[in-house]
Design a protein around this motif. Structure first.
Motif, PDB file in Angstrom:
ATOM      1  N   LEU A 214     -21.117  64.239  -0.037  1.00  0.00           N
ATOM      2  CA  LEU A 214     -20.051  63.067   0.295  1.00  0.00           C
ATOM      3  C   LEU A 214     -19.992  61.979   0.111  1.00  0.00           C
ATOM      4  O   LEU A 214     -18.885  61.262  -0.117  1.00  0.00           O
ATOM      5  N   TRP A 215     -20.857  61.412  -0.426  1.00  0.00           N
ATOM      6  CA  TRP A 215     -21.256  59.976  -1.108  1.00  0.00           C
ATOM      7  C   TRP A 215     -20.281  60.214  -2.393  1.00  0.00           C
ATOM      8  O   TRP A 215     -19.556  59.275  -2.684  1.00  0.00           O
ATOM      9  N   TYR A 216     -20.587  61.370  -3.179  1.00  0.00           N
ATOM     10  CA  TYR A 216     -20.040  61.347  -4.353  1.00  0.00           C
ATOM     11  C   TYR A 216     -18.412  61.381  -4.263  1.00  0.00           C
ATOM     12  O   TYR A 216     -17.697  60.896  -5.034  1.00  0.00           O
ATOM     13  N   CYS A 217     -17.950  62.231  -3.395  1.00  0.00           N
ATOM     14  CA  CYS A 217     -16.643  62.283  -2.954  1.00  0.00           C
ATOM     15  C   CYS A 217     -16.202  61.192  -2.636  1.00  0.00           C
ATOM     16  O   CYS A 217     -14.809  60.896  -2.980  1.00  0.00           O
ATOM     17  N   THR A 218     -16.626  60.280  -1.759  1.00  0.00           N
ATOM     18  CA  THR A 218     -16.134  58.937  -1.298  1.00  0.00           C
ATOM     19  C   THR A 218     -15.897  58.018  -2.497  1.00  0.00           C
ATOM     20  O   THR A 218     -14.904  57.309  -2.614  1.00  0.00           O
ATOM     21  N   LEU A 219     -16.804  58.126  -3.402  1.00  0.00           N
ATOM     22  CA  LEU A 219     -16.720  57.102  -4.572  1.00  0.00           C
ATOM     23  C   LEU A 219     -15.640  57.705  -5.418  1.00  0.00           C
ATOM     24  O   LEU A 219     -15.142  56.746  -6.362  1.00  0.00           O
ATOM     25  N   SER A 220     -15.534  58.819  -5.653  1.00  0.00           N
ATOM     26  CA  SER A 220     -14.804  59.512  -6.529  1.00  0.00           C
ATOM     27  C   SER A 220     -13.319  59.334  -6.149  1.00  0.00           C
ATOM     28  O   SER A 220     -12.485  59.431  -7.261  1.00  0.00           O
ATOM     29  N   GLN A 221     -13.062  59.348  -4.686  1.00  0.00           N
ATOM     30  CA  GLN A 221     -11.678  59.524  -4.165  1.00  0.00           C
ATOM     31  C   GLN A 221     -10.628  58.530  -4.960  1.00  0.00           C
ATOM     32  O   GLN A 221      -9.477  58.743  -5.393  1.00  0.00           O
ATOM     33  N   PRO A 222     -11.218  57.180  -5.040  1.00  0.00           N
ATOM     34  CA  PRO A 222     -10.060  56.173  -5.490  1.00  0.00           C
ATOM     35  C   PRO A 222      -9.795  56.580  -6.949  1.00  0.00           C
ATOM     36  O   PRO A 222      -8.573  56.214  -7.517  1.00  0.00           O
ATOM     37  N   SER A 223     -10.586  56.754  -7.679  1.00  0.00           N
ATOM     38  CA  SER A 223     -10.245  57.147  -9.270  1.00  0.00           C
ATOM     39  C   SER A 223      -9.576  58.302  -9.373  1.00  0.00           C
ATOM     40  O   SER A 223      -8.572  58.446 -10.042  1.00  0.00           O
ATOM     41  N   ALA A 224      -9.658  59.354  -8.467  1.00  0.00           N
ATOM     42  CA  ALA A 224      -8.703  60.600  -8.269  1.00  0.00           C
ATOM     43  C   ALA A 224      -7.529  60.031  -7.940  1.00  0.00           C
ATOM     44  O   ALA A 224      -6.352  60.535  -8.497  1.00  0.00           O
ATOM     45  N   LYS A 225      -7.173  59.048  -6.752  1.00  0.00           N
ATOM     46  CA  LYS A 225      -5.911  58.542  -6.567  1.00  0.00           C
ATOM     47  C   LYS A 225      -4.927  57.947  -7.706  1.00  0.00           C
ATOM     48  O   LYS A 225      -3.741  57.993  -8.033  1.00  0.00           O
ATOM     49  N   LYS A 226      -5.756  57.090  -8.550  1.00  0.00           N
ATOM     50  CA  LYS A 226      -5.247  56.329  -9.684  1.00  0.00           C
ATOM     51  C   LYS A 226      -5.021  57.497 -10.848  1.00  0.00           C
ATOM     52  O   LYS A 226      -3.767  57.246 -11.386  1.00  0.00           O
ATOM     53  N   ARG A 227      -5.701  58.679 -10.977  1.00  0.00           N
ATOM     54  CA  ARG A 227      -5.204  59.593 -12.095  1.00  0.00           C
ATOM     55  C   ARG A 227      -4.222  60.253 -11.460  1.00  0.00           C
ATOM     56  O   ARG A 227      -3.494  61.146 -12.288  1.00  0.00           O
TER      57      ARG A 227
END
Length: 258
Positions: free
Chosen positions: A216-229
């Motif tokens: 869950l920690w990994y998904c939380t931190l990677s989500q903003p990057s995914a939105k930008k991409r």
């Protein structure tokens, strides 16, 4: 994943945690049967999984030190070097324990709210001195990772979080790092006296969900990057598992680490 050692470490740590959960269940089942041969194999597998989990947590702490202090580039961390430490050290220790015949059925006294006490059996280390050495190994890794966590906290507190979202992101990062470095395992050292039962419950719940917390920690931190991409032409590059997204996540981590 081949180009990013940080993601490799995360995956191996989660794999070790999965083996530890499965090994614990297997040892509990075979321990109740008290069959010596299968129990020795289950105890060795459980010990290997435990040592592997702590070894990869130590590698996580070492990688955190590399990111914070920036002593050397990531290119010096190869898959072979990581595997030799994360899996090789547990293999050597378990091999030595098998040679010393230190595995077998271990009986645990269980206090029940009745007129009599009973015992539970599990496949585990049977020699007290070996159990002390195993505990010392785990304690040394927890102490090392605690020092890394203190260094991380100092860096995060120095950052000027102007918005509520940034403050929440910093808190999520620190909570995730504490689970990734295995600090909740340290609760076992405080299970004495009146705190024994509540600490045991908290210890079991937190560590049983360690893998889920890291995910869950990994998904939380990677989500903003995914939105930008997602605004780019190739939407597949926005997934957290892609190399480009992981590089972006690694860049965010480095900025947060100062």
């Amino acid at each position: 994943m081949q180009s990013n050692p940080t993601l490799q470490i995360h995956v191996n740590l989660l794999g070790a945690v999965l083996l530890l959960d499965l090994g614990f269940i297997l040892s509990a089942v075979l321990g109740a049967l008290e069959e010596r041969g299968p129990c020795i194999g289950a105890a060795a597998a459980l010990h290997f999984a435990l040592l592997g989990t702590f070894s990869w947590m130590a590698i996580e702490g070492f990688n955190l030190y590399r990111l914070v202090v920036k002593v050397f580039p990531a290119s010096s961390l190869t898959t072979l070097k990581l595997a030799l430490v994360g899996w090789g050290v547990p293999v050597l220790i378990v091999g030595a324990m098998l040679f010393m015949e230190s595995y077998g059925v271990y009986h645990i006294a269980v206090e029940r709210p009745s007129d009599y006490n009973s015992t539970a059996s599990i496949c585990w280390l049977t020699e007290p001195i070996v159990q002390v050495l195993n505990l010392g190994f785990c304690a040394a890794i927890l102490l090392f990772n605690f020092c890394m966590m203190v260094a991380m906290t100092r860096r995060v507190l120095r950052l000027s979080a102007h918005t509520r979202a940034e403050k929440i992101r910093h808190c999520v990062t620190l909570l995730g790092l504490s689970c990734m470095l295995g600090l909740p395992w340290g609760l076992a050292f405080f299970s004495h006296g009146a705190l024994f039962l509540p600490i045991q419950y908290i210890f079991s719940i937190l560590n049983a969900l360690q893998g889920l917390f890291i995910f869950l920690w990994y998904c939380t931190l990677s989500q903003p990057s995914a939105k930008k991409r997602s605004h780019s032409s190739d939407c597949t590059s926005a997934t957290p598992a892609s190399p480009r997204a992981e590089q972006s996540l690694s860049s965010d981590h480095k900025k947060l680490l100062g």
